[in-house]
Design an enzyme around this catalytic site. Structure first.
Site, PDB file in Angstrom:
ATOM      1  N   HIS A  61       0.846  -1.202   0.000  1.00 44.57           N
ATOM      2  CA  HIS A  61       0.000   0.000   0.000  1.00 44.57           C
ATOM      3  C   HIS A  61       0.880   1.250   0.000  1.00 44.57           C
ATOM      4  CE1 HIS A  61      -3.970   1.875   1.630  1.00 44.57           C
ATOM      5  NE2 HIS A  61      -3.258   2.777   0.972  1.00 44.57           N
ATOM      6  N   ASN A  95      -4.585   6.403  -7.318  1.00 43.64           N
ATOM      7  CA  ASN A  95      -5.079   7.788  -7.282  1.00 43.64           C
ATOM      8  C   ASN A  95      -4.028   8.763  -7.806  1.00 43.64           C
ATOM      9  OD1 ASN A  95      -3.584   7.158  -4.978  1.00 43.64           O
ATOM     10  ND2 ASN A  95      -4.688   8.601  -3.682  1.00 43.64           N
ATOM     11  N   ASP A 306       0.941   2.677   3.793  1.00 50.30           N
ATOM     12  CA  ASP A 306       0.089   3.749   3.268  1.00 50.30           C
ATOM     13  C   ASP A 306       0.919   5.011   3.065  1.00 50.30           C
ATOM     14  OD1 ASP A 306      -2.074   5.143   2.311  1.00 50.30           O
ATOM     15  OD2 ASP A 306      -3.048   5.391   4.264  1.00 50.30           O
TER      16      ASP A 306
END
Length: 427
Positions: A61, A95, A306
């Site tokens: 991630h 994204n 993340d």
């Protein structure tokens, strides 16, 4: 013909139930042997005496921002940060601008990574077109181009109907669906966890229920469709309990936790400091303890960073205006050693499994093992090396972290990708 022998390290490979001092022989980017006292004429040697030699760590991630937001991070800079953090493989979220919702964008990322990345880069495709939550993206063609999962990370799929259809596609194509679990109606306008600390600071709160209701919905849909479903950056004690219950029922559900969520709480936040603003937010101590317990009892399958870079001019705005997210590639291993292994929450083999075998299994990667014949991706780390994290020396283009100046005990010492040493610690 390139040859490398990693000598005298403690080799820890959960995929083989291996934990002993021996050598690892590499030839042409492939693991050839794991034995005692390997002698290979003409081989380069790396002395790993006193160090842990593990399969290459995988971060499933990461936000690399390219294409479109190269001022915050690029595939090259992010991969270099990954290497210095001990990661040999990273999976980049979609994204970007344009969003990775079609094969042309996937092809760009794959080709760009092949040319400039220091580590393996695996793209994750968007669930919906432009991650808008309405129309299913070109999942089949993206898989052919190289995606390993689908996610609209950063934007939850609010429509249950759309998510069910996406899960049906994911099952047919045998790839996992990774969900950012957040009910936007419940979290709307929130900047940090809803609780005593948000009230004290006068900031709008994000309730844990905004995560919980989405996890519950998605588990039901995963059971309905049979899709492999993965909860990204789990942060709520209730969500951890629901994942545990789903696993007991035999549901195809997995999840990951970030180092900041098993390290910090909302009480640790410096008031109005954007480096403590992330989504999901830092929650209460009971949530942090539930995540640590979930790692210990194997409800939580993987540790993922993340890694979310933002430039300083964006993060230094008022707390309510600055974007969510922190960088984490270089601090993850040190934090996991500090907060999971050293207190005794997990054994060393299990800690390694969280970074290797488990993410490889979830994403169906041919990584996460040192078995002879496997790609020679290796992470070498030290359990006792003391160091202080200086974000200003980071290869990342961004500096948004709450861990600048943090003193660590234990961390990466070398990163080997396809048999080549791509990073090694230098004092």
């Amino acid at each position: 013909m390139s040859k490398l022998v990693v000598k005298n390290g403690r080799v820890v490979d959960p995929s083989q139930d291996l934990d002993r001092v021996c050598d690892v022989a590499i030839e042409d980017g492939i693991i050839r042997a794991i034995e005692k006292d390997i002698e290979r004429t003409g081989s380069e040697e790396f002395d790993a005496s006193g160090l842990i030699v593990a399969p290459g760590f995988i971060d499933m991630h990461v936000h690399l921002r390219e294409p479109g937001f190269e001022h915050a991070e690029t595939i090259e800079s992010g991969s270099r940060a990954a290497a210095s953090g001990g990661f040999t493989s990273i999976c980049c979220m979609p994204n970007t601008q344009p969003v990775n919702d079609k094969a042309t964008v996937t092809n760009y990322i794959v080709e760009r990574a092949r040319r400039v990345a220091a580590v393996n880069v695996y793209p994750i495709g968007a669930i919906t077109m432009n991650s808008a939550g309405e129309e299913i993206s070109a999942i089949a063609s993206m898989k052919q181009a190289g995606i390993v999962a689908i996610s609209d990370d950063g934007r939850p799929v609010m429509s249950a109907r759309v998510l069910r259809r996406a899960m049906e596609f994911a099952r047919a194509l045998d790839i996992p669906l990774i969900e950012h679990c957040e009910d936007l109606d419940l979290s709307a306008g929130g900047d940090m966890h809803e609780g005593l600390e948000s009230a004290r600071l006068g900031l709008r709160g994000i309730p844990r229920s905004s995560e919980d209701v989405m996890v519950a919905r998605d588990i039901i849909l995963a059971e309905t469709t049979g899709a492999r479903y993965h909860v990204a950056h789990i942060s709520s004690k209730n969500s951890v309990e629901m994942v545990a219950f789903a696993k007991q029922r035999g549901s195809p559900v997995t999840c990951e936790a970030t180092p900041h969520h098993f390290t910090l709480t909302d009480e640790d936040m410096r008031p109005y400091d954007g480096n403590y603003k992330m989504k999901p937010p830092l929650r209460e101590r009971s949530d942090m303890e539930a995540i640590r317990k979930g790692v210990e009892n194997r409800t939580i399958d993987a540790v993922a960073t993340d890694h979310a870079p933002h430039p300083g001019d964006e993060k230094m705005q008022e707390f309510e205006r600055c974007p969510f997210g922190i960088i984490g590639l270089e601090t993850a291993v040190g934090l996991a050693l500090d907060r999971l292994y050293r207190p005794g929450n997990v054994s060393l083999p299990h800690l390694v499994r969280l970074f290797t075998q488990n993410p490889a299994r979830i994403l169906s990667l041919d990584r996460g093992t040192l078995h002879p014949g496997a790609p020679a991706d290796i992470t070498i780390f030290n359990l006792d090396h003391e160091w202080i994290y200086d974000v200003n020396r980071s290869p990342s283009k961004s500096r948004n972290t709450p861990f600048h100046g943090h003193k660590f005990r234990g961390g990466p010492m070398a990163t080997i990708v396809a048999g080549q040493i791509v990073w090694r610690f230098e004092a």
